[in-house]
Motif scaffolding. Structure first.
Motif, short mmCIF file in Angstrom:
data_model
loop_
_atom_site.label_atom_id
_atom_site.label_comp_id
_atom_site.label_asym_id
_atom_site.label_seq_id
_atom_site.Cartn_x
_atom_site.Cartn_y
_atom_site.Cartn_z
N ARG A 160 0.87 -1.18 0.00
CA ARG A 160 0.00 0.00 0.00
C ARG A 160 0.90 1.23 0.00
O ARG A 160 1.89 1.28 0.73
N THR A 161 0.55 2.22 -0.79
CA THR A 161 1.41 3.38 -0.97
C THR A 161 0.64 4.67 -0.75
O THR A 161 -0.58 4.68 -0.54
N VAL A 162 1.39 5.77 -0.84
CA VAL A 162 0.78 7.08 -0.68
C VAL A 162 -0.24 7.33 -1.79
O VAL A 162 -1.24 8.04 -1.59
N ARG A 163 -0.02 6.73 -2.96
CA ARG A 163 -0.98 6.88 -4.05
C ARG A 163 -2.30 6.20 -3.70
O ARG A 163 -3.38 6.74 -3.98
N ASP A 164 -2.24 5.04 -3.06
CA ASP A 164 -3.46 4.37 -2.60
C ASP A 164 -4.18 5.22 -1.56
O ASP A 164 -5.42 5.32 -1.57
N GLU A 189 -1.09 17.29 -3.64
CA GLU A 189 -1.34 15.96 -3.09
C GLU A 189 -0.52 15.73 -1.83
O GLU A 189 -1.01 15.16 -0.84
N TYR A 190 0.73 16.17 -1.86
CA TYR A 190 1.58 16.04 -0.68
C TYR A 190 0.99 16.79 0.51
O TYR A 190 0.94 16.27 1.63
N GLU A 191 0.53 17.99 0.27
CA GLU A 191 -0.04 18.79 1.35
C GLU A 191 -1.32 18.16 1.89
O GLU A 191 -1.59 18.22 3.10
N SER A 192 -2.10 17.52 1.02
CA SER A 192 -3.31 16.85 1.48
C SER A 192 -2.97 15.66 2.38
O SER A 192 -3.61 15.44 3.41
N VAL A 193 -1.96 14.91 1.99
CA VAL A 193 -1.52 13.77 2.81
C VAL A 193 -1.02 14.25 4.16
O VAL A 193 -1.36 13.69 5.21
N CYS A 194 -0.21 15.30 4.15
CA CYS A 194 0.34 15.82 5.41
C CYS A 194 -0.76 16.36 6.32
O CYS A 194 -0.67 16.23 7.56
N GLU A 195 -1.78 16.94 5.75
CA GLU A 195 -2.89 17.45 6.56
C GLU A 195 -3.55 16.31 7.33
O GLU A 195 -3.90 16.46 8.51
N VAL A 196 -3.69 15.16 6.67
CA VAL A 196 -4.27 14.00 7.36
C VAL A 196 -3.30 13.45 8.40
O VAL A 196 -3.68 13.17 9.55
N LEU A 197 -2.03 13.31 8.03
CA LEU A 197 -1.07 12.74 8.96
C LEU A 197 -0.92 13.58 10.22
O LEU A 197 -0.76 13.05 11.33
N ARG A 198 -0.97 14.90 10.07
CA ARG A 198 -0.82 15.78 11.24
C ARG A 198 -1.97 15.60 12.23
O ARG A 198 -1.83 15.93 13.41
N ARG A 199 -3.11 15.12 11.77
CA ARG A 199 -4.25 14.92 12.67
C ARG A 199 -4.04 13.75 13.60
O ARG A 199 -4.59 13.72 14.71
N PHE A 200 -3.24 12.76 13.18
CA PHE A 200 -3.15 11.52 13.93
C PHE A 200 -1.74 11.17 14.39
O PHE A 200 -1.56 10.18 15.11
N TYR A 201 -0.74 11.93 13.97
CA TYR A 201 0.64 11.65 14.36
C TYR A 201 1.28 12.90 14.96
O TYR A 201 1.02 14.02 14.52
N ASN A 202 2.15 12.68 15.93
CA ASN A 202 2.82 13.79 16.59
C ASN A 202 4.03 14.28 15.80
O ASN A 202 4.32 15.48 15.76
N VAL A 203 4.76 13.34 15.21
CA VAL A 203 5.94 13.69 14.42
C VAL A 203 5.78 13.09 13.02
O VAL A 203 5.53 11.89 12.88
N VAL A 204 5.91 13.94 12.00
CA VAL A 204 5.80 13.51 10.60
C VAL A 204 7.15 13.77 9.94
O VAL A 204 7.59 14.91 9.82
#
Length: 337
Positions: A134-138, A181-196
């Protein structure tokens, strides 16, 4: 008879025994302090062999390691993004991203994720978990329906306590993900992770790299202490100065990977040059295990190499902000599901 009457009549002693009160029952007076025992080296060997009878104390190197771990565990009030980049490939950038992520995840109690934003089938997941199913594209294909940590975790694999999000692996997808797309992924990751942590891929002009530089709270620049490597790092710093505030470059952590170090290059002079331009410079020594390019096992790297990655992680954690931001589900680490 009150306690004041007792003291007035008998003073601090009753029948020749010192009188006690509640103020004497504190943790300082009744808890036996654990001996600060050394964990490694000759000091640890002496302590263990003597079964604790001989304690030479903790040495300066172990004190330094403990201080680094203390810094790494600095509290975070909101998500912190770390961008790891280089102007060219082959300098160990992905290795640095992987090992720094492993060290942070090992010593912290919160959530750490490493994202491979490489544009040409990046190898971050290969080096950490070997799982690129599974990848970032998925993840981008279902970005609008990711409402919980469990949803996001379907797209990541696990290396120890580190979550890993692989890059697109299809060679035909040469452009990788866009900045949006990168910014959209980071927006999600920041909601659930402390360090990205983002392994941004090589070069500085790719769309995802632009997004990495724009969103990163901390920046790590990777290079090598060779004539051509040092020149490329210097050009990288100049490029960043032209496109952003000088403080951004001054606050960067520079990592010099010594796989290609030569005795004919004055490495100390290279280090001093970059110490004047960046907040910290850390040299990562050659390591046989890392040089294989195989999946990374932190138990197999040399102590000096581990020390270097711990130092990088500590420098990055020095910039972690403990001030809480947001409420409810927007708080870092809170799963709204």
């Amino acid at each position: 008879m009150s306690s004041e009457d007792v003291e007035a009549d008998f003073g601090p002693f009753v029948d020749g025994v010192e009188r006690a009160d509640a103020g004497d029952l504190t943790d300082e007076t009744i808890v036996r302090r654990r001996v600060d025992r050394p964990q490694g080296g000759w000091r640890g060997a002496v302590f263990s062999a003597s079964r604790g009878l001989l304690n030479p104390g903790v040495g300066p190197e172990e004190h330094a390691q403990r201080d680094q771990v203390r810094r790494i565990r600095r509290p975070l009030g909101s998500a912190h993004q770390i961008g790891i980049t280089s102007i060219n490939g082959g300098v160990g950038k992905t290795t640095v991203a992987a090992c720094v992520g492993l060290v942070l995840a090992e010593h912290r109690g919160d959530r750490v994720v490493a994202l491979d934003a490489g544009q040409n089938a990046g190898t971050l997941a290969d080096r950490l978990t070997g799982d690129t199913s599974r990848t970032v594209r998925d993840m981008l294909g279902e970005i609008g329906s990711l409402n919980s940590l469990a949803d996001v975790s379907r797209f990541t694999s696990l290396a120890g306590r580190l979550q890993v999000l692989a890059s697109e692996q299809d060679p035909a997808m040469t452009e990788g993900i866009t900045r949006e797309e990168y910014e959209s992924v980071c927006e999600v990751l920041r909601r659930f992770y402390n360090v990205v942590i983002t392994d941004s891929g090589s070069g500085l002009v790719h769309a995802a790299v632009e997004g990495t530089l724009a969103l990163a709270h901390s920046l790590v620049i990777v290079g090598s202490p060779t004539a051509d490597g040092a020149g490329r790092v210097s050009k990288t710093l100049d490029w960043l100065l032209q496109r952003g505030p000088a403080e951004r470059v001054a606050d960067a952590v520079l990592v010099l990977t010594c796989d290609r170090a030569s005795k004919h290059v004055d490495t100390e002079r290279v280090r001093r040059h970059f110490e004047a331009r960046c907040r910290a410079v850390v040299e990562v020594p050659f390591d046989p295990h890392l040089a294989t390019g195989a999946q990374i096992d932190m138990n197999r790297i040399r102590p000096a190499t581990h020390d270097a990655f711990r130092a990088i992680a500590a420098h990055l954690a020095d910039r972690f902000d403990a001030t809480p931001v947001g409420v409810g589900a927007e708080m870092v680490g809170v799963d709204p599901s």
